[in-house]
Design an enzyme around this catalytic site. Structure first.
Site, PDB file in Angstrom:
ATOM      1  N   LYS A  68      -5.447   7.771  12.506  1.00  0.00           N
ATOM      2  CA  LYS A  68      -5.932   8.246  11.217  1.00  0.00           C
ATOM      3  C   LYS A  68      -6.340   9.708  11.291  1.00  0.00           C
ATOM      4  O   LYS A  68      -7.016  10.116  12.240  1.00  0.00           O
ATOM      5  CB  LYS A  68      -7.111   7.386  10.743  1.00  0.00           C
ATOM      6  CG  LYS A  68      -6.742   5.928  10.516  1.00  0.00           C
ATOM      7  CD  LYS A  68      -7.926   5.088  10.067  1.00  0.00           C
ATOM      8  CE  LYS A  68      -7.497   3.664   9.767  1.00  0.00           C
ATOM      9  NZ  LYS A  68      -8.645   2.821   9.316  1.00  0.00           N
ATOM     10  N   CYS A 128     -13.454  -1.402   7.372  1.00  0.00           N
ATOM     11  CA  CYS A 128     -12.610  -0.661   6.431  1.00  0.00           C
ATOM     12  C   CYS A 128     -13.427   0.141   5.415  1.00  0.00           C
ATOM     13  O   CYS A 128     -12.975   1.184   4.947  1.00  0.00           O
ATOM     14  CB  CYS A 128     -11.666  -1.613   5.712  1.00  0.00           C
ATOM     15  SG  CYS A 128     -10.384  -2.299   6.786  1.00  0.00           S
ATOM     16  N   LYS A 131      -3.177   1.898  15.160  1.00  0.00           N
ATOM     17  CA  LYS A 131      -3.141   2.852  14.057  1.00  0.00           C
ATOM     18  C   LYS A 131      -3.790   4.176  14.450  1.00  0.00           C
ATOM     19  O   LYS A 131      -4.596   4.251  15.379  1.00  0.00           O
ATOM     20  CB  LYS A 131      -3.847   2.256  12.838  1.00  0.00           C
ATOM     21  CG  LYS A 131      -5.284   1.824  13.081  1.00  0.00           C
ATOM     22  CD  LYS A 131      -5.787   1.011  11.907  1.00  0.00           C
ATOM     23  CE  LYS A 131      -7.155   0.396  12.217  1.00  0.00           C
ATOM     24  NZ  LYS A 131      -7.610  -0.488  11.148  1.00  0.00           N
ATOM     25  N   CYS A 191      -7.687 -11.051   2.323  1.00  0.00           N
ATOM     26  CA  CYS A 191      -7.610 -10.478   3.667  1.00  0.00           C
ATOM     27  C   CYS A 191      -7.709 -11.573   4.723  1.00  0.00           C
ATOM     28  O   CYS A 191      -8.676 -12.347   4.742  1.00  0.00           O
ATOM     29  CB  CYS A 191      -8.709  -9.440   3.887  1.00  0.00           C
ATOM     30  SG  CYS A 191      -8.674  -8.719   5.553  1.00  0.00           S
ATOM     31  N   CYS A 201     -15.809  -8.353   7.477  1.00  0.00           N
ATOM     32  CA  CYS A 201     -15.602  -8.562   8.907  1.00  0.00           C
ATOM     33  C   CYS A 201     -16.033  -7.288   9.621  1.00  0.00           C
ATOM     34  O   CYS A 201     -16.335  -6.283   8.958  1.00  0.00           O
ATOM     35  CB  CYS A 201     -14.140  -8.918   9.205  1.00  0.00           C
ATOM     36  SG  CYS A 201     -13.029  -7.504   9.290  1.00  0.00           S
ATOM     37  N   CYS A 234     -14.997  -3.505   1.126  1.00  0.00           N
ATOM     38  CA  CYS A 234     -13.586  -3.812   1.373  1.00  0.00           C
ATOM     39  C   CYS A 234     -13.180  -5.004   0.500  1.00  0.00           C
ATOM     40  O   CYS A 234     -14.032  -5.694  -0.065  1.00  0.00           O
ATOM     41  CB  CYS A 234     -13.380  -4.134   2.848  1.00  0.00           C
ATOM     42  SG  CYS A 234     -14.132  -5.690   3.365  1.00  0.00           S
ATOM     43  N   ARG A 236       0.838  -1.202   0.000  1.00  0.00           N
ATOM     44  CA  ARG A 236       0.000   0.000   0.000  1.00  0.00           C
ATOM     45  C   ARG A 236       0.873   1.251   0.000  1.00  0.00           C
ATOM     46  O   ARG A 236       1.792   1.375   0.802  1.00  0.00           O
ATOM     47  CB  ARG A 236      -0.903  -0.003   1.237  1.00  0.00           C
ATOM     48  CG  ARG A 236      -1.829   1.190   1.361  1.00  0.00           C
ATOM     49  CD  ARG A 236      -2.553   1.164   2.708  1.00  0.00           C
ATOM     50  NE  ARG A 236      -3.420  -0.001   2.837  1.00  0.00           N
ATOM     51  CZ  ARG A 236      -3.752  -0.550   3.999  1.00  0.00           C
ATOM     52  NH1 ARG A 236      -3.263  -0.073   5.130  1.00  0.00           N
ATOM     53  NH2 ARG A 236      -4.561  -1.595   4.033  1.00  0.00           N
ATOM     54  N   ARG A 286      -1.515   6.808   9.667  1.00  0.00           N
ATOM     55  CA  ARG A 286      -1.762   6.227   8.348  1.00  0.00           C
ATOM     56  C   ARG A 286      -1.914   7.334   7.298  1.00  0.00           C
ATOM     57  O   ARG A 286      -1.646   8.506   7.562  1.00  0.00           O
ATOM     58  CB  ARG A 286      -3.021   5.350   8.393  1.00  0.00           C
ATOM     59  CG  ARG A 286      -2.933   4.182   9.378  1.00  0.00           C
ATOM     60  CD  ARG A 286      -1.991   3.096   8.919  1.00  0.00           C
ATOM     61  NE  ARG A 286      -2.039   1.913   9.765  1.00  0.00           N
ATOM     62  CZ  ARG A 286      -2.870   0.887   9.607  1.00  0.00           C
ATOM     63  NH1 ARG A 286      -3.769   0.904   8.633  1.00  0.00           N
ATOM     64  NH2 ARG A 286      -2.813  -0.163  10.409  1.00  0.00           N
TER      65      ARG A 286
END
Length: 584
Positions: A227, A491, A225, A448, A487, A442, A89, A158
């Site tokens: 953001k 995302c 993370k 994934c 899930c 996603c 990414r 991120r």
């Protein structure tokens, strides 16, 4: 904070955690020598994968080790190793790329990936299917184009999001500039990335000592993370309330005068664990443009020092904000800033612009927004975009809705670009996307590792079924947002949509309803364990009630929110009883 020598014992002291090892990932980070670990050594080994500890560390370098789960059973039966591959990414602040950078990503996808690009919900690009032996070449070429993958993943800041549209005035350009400055300011300083991937080249550091290599993060980085997103007034196209730090621009007479800061947003949760939950950001205060970097850094270091390092499912900033309270957070941030924050201005959005179609820029040139189903770019779409970008040298912006904007187009090139795209069957009219215009998913299966259900591959069929039901009940063509994830980690931000579909297991989803069109209200779980083949039929009576009883201009999410789950469930049951009575 301990020195590197102390880390060898895997026991270290973190503020407010006390002596201890924290979670397993905390131990791995502490022993990594600022993200080096044994990545270089294992990269040189003749194998298709990294060991478990290095899998955690390579995330900070911008990649995830994955496998083709579709091939798992066949390979297991054949006694073969799992089909390991890597998702890489790029970090692209505000989704802004030059023509040359886009073409580099496009070429790398063909030469070393699975032949497709994927635009993410955070305005970046993912390359899927890269093999271990090709990682260094891919990263080297991405960096040569003046992009990077450093901190695109991992327990760090991120990709910084920002409204991508270059349309109105200088203030919008400033938002893009600030997004880039925030990304650079919060980037890790470890030299490990350049040492491992860019031929041993040394990155600049704040000081010469090992202790200075991460002056902001320290040797164990963040708890999870982090953001950041920057929104333009009255256009919440980046879902600013879902960010750890959301900055809502304040513009007066086309001049950027400041930001209202939101803190504590985050979408991830875990099925069956009530202590985890999605959360929207809380207003913290107002700041001036020159306070942005220090303010965001102060929030980030608050997470660093107070986030949960024992339970990664409870380690995001949103839990610190929720449990300690916004007044505590404000006092902590102000103490780090050395000044008081102004009270937050009211934040209101009732509009989301996907920026599709033709729009004129402030400089007289044009940009063209094109819809990309789930952000997946391949086949004719990929070839057509490459042709246009290569021939017309238009720059690129990626959107939070996984779409692409071709920007800086002179008026005289518009017809030629339309004709070229038409040759590849690429629609220019946004309405051609139908209900899918406001849908996203996603990647989920097969790559994934967290996915328990399909998303990207199945959503097109689900949307077609919902679209058919909408036509039948008389609301065909009405805008409605549909978001699906494989899930509960969120995302594709499913907890904001009119309709959110969250995977629970193979072919089974939780149905969430009631988001608002400005993406400022979280939806709620309406039904649990709905089979994929029953989603459209489950929505049918609700969509019919929306048609019959909505107020003028009322969206499906607002209609649901006004009546509530209990009332709607009662009405659906009554309607079903009437149908059964008629057929008795």
């Amino acid at each position: 904070m301990t020195t590197h020598d102390d880390q060898d014992t895997a026991t270290f002291t973190l503020k407010h955690l006390g002596p201890g090892v924290g979670s397993k990932v905390e131990q791995i980070k502490a022993n990594s020598n600022y993200l080096r670990g044994r990545i270089a050594e294992e990269l040189a080994e003749d194998s298709s994968r990294f060991s478990e500890d290095q899998v955690q560390l390579i995330k900070f370098h911008g990649m995830y080790q994955q496998e083709d789960r579709d091939a798992r059973q066949a390979r297991k039966a054949a006694g073969a190793e799992k089909a390991y591959q890597f998702m890489i990414r790029s970090r692209i602040p505000g989704g802004a790329l030059t023509a040359e950078q886009y073409l580099v990503e496009d070429e790398l996808a063909d030469r070393y990936g699975n032949g497709s690009l994927r635009f993410t919900t955070r305005q970046s690009i993912q390359l899927h299917g890269v093999l271990k032996g090709n990682i260094r070449t891919v990263l080297y070429n991405i960096n040569k184009s003046l992009l990077s993958t450093l901190s695109a993943c991992g327990d760090v800041n991120r990709n910084v999001m920002a409204c991508p549209a270059p349309i109105a005035n200088r203030s919008q350009a400033q938002i893009q500039e600030i997004a880039h400055k925030v990304a650079m300011h919060l980037a890790p300083r470890s030299r490990a990335y350049h040492e491992i991937w860019i031929d041993g080249e040394k990155a600049s550091t704040v000081g010469e000592t090992e202790e200075d290599v991460e002056p902001m993060y320290g040797p164990t980085y963040l708890t999870r993370k982090f953001k950041v997103g920057i929104a333009y007034p009255d256009d919440n196209c980046i879902d600013v309330f879902t960010q750890d730090v959301g900055l809502v621009a304040k513009v007066e007479n086309d001049e950027l005068v400041g930001f209202t800061v939101l803190v504590g947003g985050g979408m991830g949760t875990t099925h069956g664990k009530a202590e985890t939950y999605p959360r929207l950001g809380t207003p913290l205060g107002d700041i001036t443009p020159d306070q942005v970097l220090k303010t965001v850094e102060s929030v980030l270091t608050t997470l660093r020092d107070y986030g949960d390092r024992t339970n990664r499912k409870h380690a995001r900033l949103k839990y610190v904000v929720e449990e300690r309270g916004i007044e505590w957070i404000r006092a902590e941030v102000e103490s780090r800033l050395g000044t008081e924050l102004s009270d937050p201005s009211p934040v209101h959005f009732d509009h989301v612009d996907d920026h599709l179609g033709w729009h004129q820029q402030a400089d007289g040139r044009w940009f063209l927004g094109l819809h990309v189903v789930n952000g997946r770019v391949r086949d004719n779409l990929k070839a057509g975009l490459r042709h246009v970008v290569e021939h017309f040298r238009c720059n690129v912006r990626l959107t939070a809705w996984q779409n692409i904007l071709l920007i800086d187009i002179p008026s005289e090139q518009r017809k030629a670009i339309e004709a070229t795209l038409g040759e590849y069957g690429i629609a220019i009219d946004p309405s051609a996307s139908g209900t899918y215009r406001w849908a996203m998913a996603c990647p989920a299966l097969p790559t994934c590792g967290l996915a328990v259900a399909e998303a990207e591959r199945i959503l097109p069929d689900v949307v077609k079924e919902i679209e058919a039901v909408m036509q039948e009940v008389g609301v065909g063509g009405e805008p409605i947002s549909i978001r699906m994830t494989g899930c509960p980690n969120g995302c594709a931000r499913p907890y904001l949509g009119d309709i959110g579909l969250v995977g629970r297991s193979k072919g089974i989803y939780n149905l969430h309803l009631g988001g608002d069109w400005g993406n400022t209200r979280q939806n709620e779980k309406f039904l649990q364990n709905v089979r994929i083949e029953n989603i459209a039929s489950t929505l049918r009576p609700l969509l019919a009630l929306w048609k019959e009883e909505r107020k003028e201009g009322e969206t499906f999410g607002d209609f649901y929110h006004r009546l509530g789950a209990e009332e709607l469930q009662a009405r659906v049951a009554a309607r079903q009883a009437q149908v059964e009575e008629l057929h008795a």
